[in-house]
Design a protein around this motif. Structure first.
Motif, PDB file in Angstrom:
ATOM      1  N   GLY A 171      -7.924   0.722   2.630  1.00 36.28           N
ATOM      2  CA  GLY A 171      -6.963  -0.267   3.094  1.00 36.28           C
ATOM      3  C   GLY A 171      -6.402   0.087   4.458  1.00 36.28           C
ATOM      4  N   GLU A 188       1.348   2.893  -3.305  1.00 40.83           N
ATOM      5  CA  GLU A 188       0.071   3.379  -3.822  1.00 40.83           C
ATOM      6  C   GLU A 188      -0.348   4.665  -3.121  1.00 40.83           C
ATOM      7  N   THR A 232       0.809  -1.224   0.000  1.00 41.23           N
ATOM      8  CA  THR A 232       0.000   0.000   0.000  1.00 41.23           C
ATOM      9  C   THR A 232       0.844   1.276   0.000  1.00 41.23           C
ATOM     10  N   GLN A 235      -6.977   4.752  -1.039  1.00 42.97           N
ATOM     11  CA  GLN A 235      -6.166   3.869  -0.201  1.00 42.97           C
ATOM     12  C   GLN A 235      -6.540   3.966   1.281  1.00 42.97           C
ATOM     13  N   SER A 287     -10.404  -0.721  -0.514  1.00 42.65           N
ATOM     14  CA  SER A 287      -9.901   0.451  -1.248  1.00 42.65           C
ATOM     15  C   SER A 287     -10.643   0.627  -2.562  1.00 42.65           C
ATOM     16  N   MET A 320      -7.877  -5.394   2.198  1.00 39.16           N
ATOM     17  CA  MET A 320      -7.479  -4.011   1.977  1.00 39.16           C
ATOM     18  C   MET A 320      -7.767  -3.574   0.546  1.00 39.16           C
ATOM     19  N   GLY A 321      -7.410  -4.451  -0.404  1.00 40.65           N
ATOM     20  CA  GLY A 321      -7.635  -4.125  -1.803  1.00 40.65           C
ATOM     21  C   GLY A 321      -9.107  -3.960  -2.121  1.00 40.65           C
TER      22      GLY A 321
END
Length: 382
Positions: free
Chosen positions: A362, A231, A228, A359, A353, A349-350
């Motif tokens: 996540g 990102e 993360t 983000q 998000s 998390m993905g």
């Protein structure tokens, strides 16, 4: 201080910890293999999946194997399998060969992850066990840190990244021979061999179950922030992928630093106090990532997560081992099976998000793991 009489036995065990870090080569190697064979992202991801798949499958059976052949022999076996994993690509280089190599690397790493912590408990007293395990994680982190550097150096300077295989294989063979010739007295295993179901029944012990979930959360944070962090840099500051990748390097650097610091702090401080302090660092950092979008603050928060998460694993595992000292092998297997959290939480998390379109989703999942770790801290012994 480590007694001089223990040092000759402790050194080969620490070299084994170094070899344990070779599994983290999969990240750097996957990128090279992807380019060499022009693989899609989904196909390339099969390579690291083959390595980490074995943690869930073989962790508990490895604990049972230790009861039969002993801890030192299981570590030696793991080092031999790792040596074989690094030897295979030297006889042929194609996608199938690399799948076999990564599978062997995962099998060897599962064997060593389960067996080495109970083995080190035969050399170190209970009060210093968490400290010794933290130092082992520091040694492992050095290998994890060096792997991508060696691969890049071999590629740029020697024109062949695959030269890393003989280099790391030589170290692995040395570790196999050294520990194989070292005698370490071990506690006798249970008189009656445990079965797979008997091992899983240990999760009925509240502290073992809580520790298992704690390991899942720790690894979820570890893998989650690594994937993360770049990102976040792209989303917050519009950074290109190459520059954003340095955020993961910051995490690794401070995780390495935290492991070294924890070795000395845990030798003098109670594991519970240190655990709470570590979780507080992670909590403050995640809050900072969510609410403060300054580049300096974001890098600082990523560093704090590296520091905080660096010592969660040894504290939780040592506490679990000491709760059931007569079943250390099986308990260690269950704890390593908790590494599946590195798959579960990043997926959550993905998904979160994607739903939220940021983000921050996540990071909220990571915040939930931190809340659990705070709860777990109340159950730890001083």
């Amino acid at each position: 201080m480590v007694k001089k009489s223990i040092l000759p036995k402790l050194l080969p065990v620490m070299l084994a910890f170094f070899v344990m870090g070779f599994v983290d080569l999969v990240g750097a190697i996957t990128n090279f293999v992807k380019e060499d064979f022009h693989l899609s992202d989904s196909v390339a991801k099969l390579l690291p999946a083959m390595a980490f798949f074995w943690f869930f499958i073989l962790s508990v059976p490895t604990g049972l194997l230790i009861n039969r052949i002993g801890r030192r022999r299981t570590v030696v076996l793991s080092l031999a399998v790792t040596s074989l994993a690094l030897l295979v690509p030297m006889f042929g280089y194609n996608f199938s060969v690399m799948m076999i190599s990564f599978s062997l690397l995962g099998i060897g790493n599962t064997l060593i992850q389960v067996s080495i912590n109970p083995l080190i408990s035969n050399l170190i007293n209970e009060k210093r066990l968490a400290s010794a395990m933290t130092f082992g994680q520091f040694v492992k982190a050095i290998a994890s840190f060096l792997g991508p550097i060696v691969a890049t150096w071999a590629s740029l300077s020697l024109g062949n990244w695959k030269l890393l295989f003989p280099v790391f294989m030589t170290v692995s063979i040395l570790a196999t021979l050294w520990l194989g010739m070292t005698k370490i007295e071990e506690e006798k295993g249970p008189e009656n061999d445990s079965g797979f179901s008997d091992c899983l029944k240990l999760l009925k012990n509240p502290m073992i179950l809580l520790s298992f979930i704690g390991i899942m959360c720790h690894v979820g944070i570890d893998v989650g922030i690594n994937t993360t962090a770049p990102e976040i840099m792209k989303e917050y500051f519009g950074m290109p992928r190459e520059d954003a990748g340095y955020a993961s390097g910051v995490y690794f650097l401070f995780r390495l630093t935290g492991c070294l610091a924890g070795t000395f702090v845990l030798a003098r401080w109670s594991g519970k106090k240190f655990f709470i302090t570590s979780v507080l660092l992670i909590a403050v950092a995640i809050a900072g990532l969510i609410f403060i979008h300054s580049k300096e603050i974001v890098y600082t928060c990523i560093a704090l997560i590296g520091l905080g998460n660096s010592n969660i694993f040894p504290v939780v595992v040592s506490q679990a081992l000491l709760r059931m000292p007569d079943r250390k092998n099986e308990v260690s297997g269950l704890m390593i099976m908790g590494l599946i959290g590195g798959t579960v939480f990043p997926l959550l998390m993905g998904k979160t998000s994607d739903i939220m379109g940021t983000q921050t989703g996540g990071l909220i999942i990571l915040g939930m793991t931190v809340l659990y770790l705070f709860f777990l801290s109340s159950k730890l012994k001083n």
